[in-house]
Design an enzyme around this catalytic site. Structure first.
Site, PDB file in Angstrom:
ATOM      1  N   ASP A  11      40.599  -1.781  77.498  1.00 41.22           N
ATOM      2  CA  ASP A  11      41.231  -1.858  78.811  1.00 41.22           C
ATOM      3  C   ASP A  11      40.099  -1.944  79.833  1.00 41.22           C
ATOM      4  O   ASP A  11      38.943  -1.631  79.521  1.00 41.22           O
ATOM      5  CB  ASP A  11      42.086  -0.608  79.028  1.00 41.22           C
ATOM      6  CG  ASP A  11      42.636  -0.505  80.430  1.00 41.22           C
ATOM      7  OD1 ASP A  11      43.250  -1.482  80.892  1.00 41.22           O
ATOM      8  OD2 ASP A  11      42.421   0.545  81.074  1.00 41.22           O
ATOM      9  N   ASP A  13      40.351  -1.261  83.917  1.00 40.27           N
ATOM     10  CA  ASP A  13      40.380  -0.249  84.973  1.00 40.27           C
ATOM     11  C   ASP A  13      40.582   1.146  84.385  1.00 40.27           C
ATOM     12  O   ASP A  13      41.581   1.411  83.718  1.00 40.27           O
ATOM     13  CB  ASP A  13      41.493  -0.578  85.967  1.00 40.27           C
ATOM     14  CG  ASP A  13      41.341  -1.979  86.538  1.00 40.27           C
ATOM     15  OD1 ASP A  13      40.353  -2.199  87.247  1.00 40.27           O
ATOM     16  OD2 ASP A  13      42.181  -2.842  86.242  1.00 40.27           O
ATOM     17  N   THR A 105      43.589  -6.382  79.946  1.00 37.43           N
ATOM     18  CA  THR A 105      43.925  -5.708  81.198  1.00 37.43           C
ATOM     19  C   THR A 105      45.306  -6.101  81.707  1.00 37.43           C
ATOM     20  O   THR A 105      45.784  -7.205  81.455  1.00 37.43           O
ATOM     21  CB  THR A 105      42.866  -6.027  82.272  1.00 37.43           C
ATOM     22  OG1 THR A 105      43.250  -5.451  83.526  1.00 37.43           O
ATOM     23  CG2 THR A 105      42.705  -7.543  82.453  1.00 37.43           C
ATOM     24  N   SER A 106      45.907  -5.196  82.459  1.00 38.07           N
ATOM     25  CA  SER A 106      47.201  -5.476  83.085  1.00 38.07           C
ATOM     26  C   SER A 106      47.044  -6.207  84.409  1.00 38.07           C
ATOM     27  O   SER A 106      48.043  -6.590  85.025  1.00 38.07           O
ATOM     28  CB  SER A 106      47.975  -4.165  83.303  1.00 38.07           C
ATOM     29  OG  SER A 106      48.297  -3.556  82.074  1.00 38.07           O
ATOM     30  N   LYS A 136      51.811  -3.857  78.850  1.00 43.50           N
ATOM     31  CA  LYS A 136      51.728  -2.512  78.298  1.00 43.50           C
ATOM     32  C   LYS A 136      52.821  -1.652  78.935  1.00 43.50           C
ATOM     33  O   LYS A 136      53.061  -1.782  80.135  1.00 43.50           O
ATOM     34  CB  LYS A 136      50.358  -1.899  78.591  1.00 43.50           C
ATOM     35  CG  LYS A 136      49.171  -2.731  78.106  1.00 43.50           C
ATOM     36  CD  LYS A 136      47.864  -2.160  78.650  1.00 43.50           C
ATOM     37  CE  LYS A 136      46.685  -3.049  78.353  1.00 43.50           C
ATOM     38  NZ  LYS A 136      45.431  -2.546  78.939  1.00 43.50           N
ATOM     39  N   ASP A 161      42.526   4.468  78.926  1.00 44.58           N
ATOM     40  CA  ASP A 161      42.598   5.702  79.698  1.00 44.58           C
ATOM     41  C   ASP A 161      44.031   6.073  80.063  1.00 44.58           C
ATOM     42  O   ASP A 161      44.273   7.188  80.526  1.00 44.58           O
ATOM     43  CB  ASP A 161      41.800   5.561  80.993  1.00 44.58           C
ATOM     44  CG  ASP A 161      42.449   4.560  81.947  1.00 44.58           C
ATOM     45  OD1 ASP A 161      42.836   4.958  83.054  1.00 44.58           O
ATOM     46  OD2 ASP A 161      42.599   3.385  81.569  1.00 44.58           O
TER      47      ASP A 161
END
Length: 215
Positions: A11, A13, A105-106, A136, A161
């Site tokens: 991931d 961020d 990443t989102s 996600k 995270d």
């Protein structure tokens, strides 16, 4: 503890970089602009999810495209000074061949590339919100990354995270490593929980990558 893998999926961020203050600034400003009350905003899960899904939870469908574009612009504009490498990121990525890892990443591709470029991270494989239909905690993003790397999902390790991202990794059948950079340990369900990437080392061998927790 040593984890054996063929590919590492990160991931961004909260895992590779810190953007929490930037995210808070931008989304708070966005909520004010769109008349979202603090109470309404607090009821929506924010971290680790695509912006389009968050906005869809808060606004009528007709307003979603324009509102998503607005928050993306706010976040892109906030990149200078709003993105910082987390401890251990540079050392771990520098120890890996480019075809052994990906960023999942989102964020949209525009935002993800802006944030990664700001700290000098240039992955060969990058899966973003633009590339998927379900974000996600659905496993789709991580399964796509595994396909792009040509690796069986069972041989991948996910570094996350956020609970949503860890759930996505588990659903994909992957080993999960949680970082306590944005959540408390008791909020994170993973095969291994560490403070950040500085707690890990990677050894590349003929058989793959060995991830070990530093004593």
């Amino acid at each position: 503890m040593t984890i054996h893998a063929q590919a590492l999926l990160f991931d961004n961020d909260g895992t590779l970089v810190s953007t929490l203050a930037s995210v808070d600034r931008c989304w708070t400003r966005w909520a004010v602009e769109y008349g979202i009350t603090p109470e309404e905003f607090a009821r929506v899960a924010l971290h680790g999810r695509p912006a389009a899904e968050i906005v869809a939870d808060l606004l009528p469908s007709a307003r979603v495209p324009e509102a998503v574009a607005r928050v993306e612009q706010l976040e892109v504009d906030d990149v200078p000074g709003g993105v910082h490498l987390l401890p251990g990121t540079a050392a771990l990525l520098d120890s890996l061949p480019g075809d052994r890892w990906a960023v999942v990443t989102s964020a949209t591709r525009r935002l993800a590339e802006a944030r990664l470029d700001a700290v000098g991270i240039r992955p060969k494989t990058l899966v973003c919100a633009d590339d998927i239909t379900r974000g996600k905690p659905d496993p789709e993003p991580y399964l796509l990354a595994a396909r792009q790397l040509g690796v069986d999902p069972a041989d991948c390790v996910v570094f996350e995270d956020a609970p949503a991202g860890l759930q996505a990794g588990r659903a994909a059948g992957m080993t999960t490593v949680a970082l306590t950079t944005t959540h408390q340990p008791h909020e994170l369900v993973a095969d291994l929980v560490v403070k950040d990437l500085s707690a890990l080392s990677a050894l590349v061998t003929d058989r793959g990558v060995e991830i070990a927790a530093r004593v």
